[in-house]
Design a protein around this motif. Structure first.
Motif, mmCIF file in Angstrom:
data_model
loop_
_atom_site.group_PDB
_atom_site.id
_atom_site.type_symbol
_atom_site.label_atom_id
_atom_site.label_comp_id
_atom_site.label_asym_id
_atom_site.label_seq_id
_atom_site.Cartn_x
_atom_site.Cartn_y
_atom_site.Cartn_z
ATOM 1 N N ILE A 4 12.043 18.918 66.141
ATOM 2 C CA ILE A 4 13.073 19.969 66.202
ATOM 3 C C ILE A 4 13.268 20.497 67.623
ATOM 4 N N PHE A 5 12.230 20.390 68.454
ATOM 5 C CA PHE A 5 12.404 20.806 69.856
ATOM 6 C C PHE A 5 13.395 19.875 70.560
ATOM 7 N N ILE A 16 16.453 27.544 61.891
ATOM 8 C CA ILE A 16 15.199 28.081 62.418
ATOM 9 C C ILE A 16 14.922 27.399 63.753
ATOM 10 N N PRO A 17 14.889 28.167 64.837
ATOM 11 C CA PRO A 17 14.736 27.523 66.147
ATOM 12 C C PRO A 17 13.315 27.021 66.372
ATOM 13 N N ARG A 339 10.148 32.171 62.398
ATOM 14 C CA ARG A 339 10.339 31.171 61.335
ATOM 15 C C ARG A 339 10.739 31.804 60.007
ATOM 16 N N GLY A 340 10.943 33.108 60.049
ATOM 17 C CA GLY A 340 11.457 33.786 58.857
ATOM 18 C C GLY A 340 10.426 34.043 57.793
ATOM 19 N N GLN A 341 9.124 33.946 58.172
ATOM 20 C CA GLN A 341 8.088 34.255 57.196
ATOM 21 C C GLN A 341 7.543 35.638 57.523
ATOM 22 N N MET A 342 7.320 36.437 56.502
ATOM 23 C CA MET A 342 6.738 37.752 56.762
ATOM 24 C C MET A 342 5.249 37.605 56.999
ATOM 25 N N SER A 343 4.729 38.320 58.007
ATOM 26 C CA SER A 343 3.286 38.186 58.264
ATOM 27 C C SER A 343 2.500 39.153 57.404
#
Ligand code: CP3
Length: 343
Positions: A4-5, A16-17, A339-343
């Motif tokens: 993805i990079f 998602i970057p 990455r859109g995940q909650m920590s």
């Protein structure tokens, strides 16, 4: 296997970057400090492929970044030109200040590739230890940034000596620029041939160059480096990082064939997304100090970066290197948030 990079750097936008951080292998990691302590001399550490690869991979193992940047240093180029580069704890880099380009032995230029071959070895060893979904970045300092260290002999605040050289009426400065540009091309070429997937050109002190000299001192040499690499068959994508030039980024993107542009945290990324040419991938630009605070303020800053670049290819990164004081849990938080995940 997708990478993805590399996809993002070559123009495919993602929801998602990809994420990596400048100076991601460094003193904020205890496992880095342990390896560092086993090699008191920083240059020998950079030239030890086993140890260099070990610390290059540490941040990927820990945080799962999408790219590794080879552990090395921009000051290996003046070191390879015999400028007596050394790193003194608490003082940073020290060099014997150059007073005339004739102090550089032209024969040394032919030896750059040989003297820096351990970095190429690190790259090929590291590439073997990475899966194809992770990219490996090779890098060099841009000529102006290298020249500031060669003339000042150390890190500087105002770069007065180097700036006086730019204004000098004889061709001393251009001669030096020419020499360092050629050395930089050699250094990047051996990294590309050893298997680097992408290259980055760090012009950390570009912001100190008077605006009307930028083409001569910053974008001109960057363009020559990239054109020469291309003419030698080096086709890996290249990221330019002319730090601190503000709206000069527009001319830099027009003047150089970069594939990606590193944005420092002084740049309004919404402005960059609007004004920089669409074929250039944006990289950046969270203030590294926001990672020390962490929490909501950092989360909001990440959110506004992601929002500003939505719709165009973007590689998440900091605006400059991560600092040694950064708490590791905040790096996990950052990665999860991006990455859109909650920590
Ligand atoms: O993880 C990575 O980003 C890869 C490795 C990397 C290093 N230096 C290792 C390093 C990279 C990409 C660099 C680039 C570099 N080096 C730049 C350009 C980027 C920037 O930060 O603007 C510059 C200007 C340098 C020159 C340099 N090297 C300085 C000024 C210093 C001393 C700074 C300090 O914090 O002491 C270094 C040493 C250095 N290079 C360290 C690392 C991890 C810290 C040295 C240590 O471990 O004791």
């Amino acid at each position: 296997m997708t990478n993805i990079f590399l996809d993002t750097l070559t123009g495919t936008g993602r929801k998602i970057p990809p994420i990596w951080l400048m100076r991601q292998a460094g003193r904020y990691l205890p496992e880095y400090r342990a390896v560092r302590a086993s090699e008191p001399d920083f240059i020998s550490f950079c030239l030890n492929p086993e140890k260099a690869v070990e610390v290059t991979l540490q941040p990927l193992d820990k945080f799962g970044f999408d790219a590794a940047i080879i552990f090395s240093d921009i000051l290996l180029v003046p070191w390879a030109m015999d400028r007596n580069v050394r790193f003194v704890t608490g003082q940073g880099p020290l060099l014997d200040p150059l007073s005339d380009p004739s102090e550089i032995n032209e024969d040394d230029l032919g030896l750059i590739a040989k003297r820096l071959s351990p970095v190429a070895e690190s790259i090929s060893l590291c590439r073997k230890n990475l899966t194809r979904d992770k990219a490996l970045i090779g890098f060099a300092g841009a000529p102006w940034t290298i020249i500031t260290y060669m003339l000042e002999g150390r890190s500087s605040r105002d770069f007065a000596t180097a700036r006086k050289w730019i204004w000098d009426n004889d061709d001393k400065f251009d001669r030096l620029l020419d020499i360092v540009t050629m050395a930089t091309i050699e250094f990047l070429e051996i990294q590309a041939r050893a298997g680097a997937d992408a290259l980055m050109l760090f012009d950390s002190w570009a912001g100190a160059v008077p605006a009307h000299f930028r083409r001569r001192v910053v974008s001109g040499p960057a363009r020559r480096i990239i054109d020469t690499l291309r003419s030698r068959g080096i086709m890996q994508p290249i990221i330019g990082f002319p730090k601190g030039i503000g709206d000069g980024l527009i001319a830099y993107c027009d003047d150089t064939p970069v594939d990606g542009i590193g944005l420092d945290h002084g740049v309004d990324i919404a402005w960059a997304a609007e004004h920089l040419p669409g074929h250039v991938t944006l990289q950046g630009n969270l203030d590294p100090l926001s990672l020390i605070a962490g929490g909501q303020a950092m989360d909001r800053a990440i959110g506004s970066i992601l929002e500003a670049v939505s719709g165009r290819p973007h590689i998440f990164n900091l605006g400059h290197g991560i600092t040694p004081e950064t708490p590791e849990p905040h790096v996990h938080e950052l990665v999860n948030r991006v990455r859109g995940q909650m920590s």
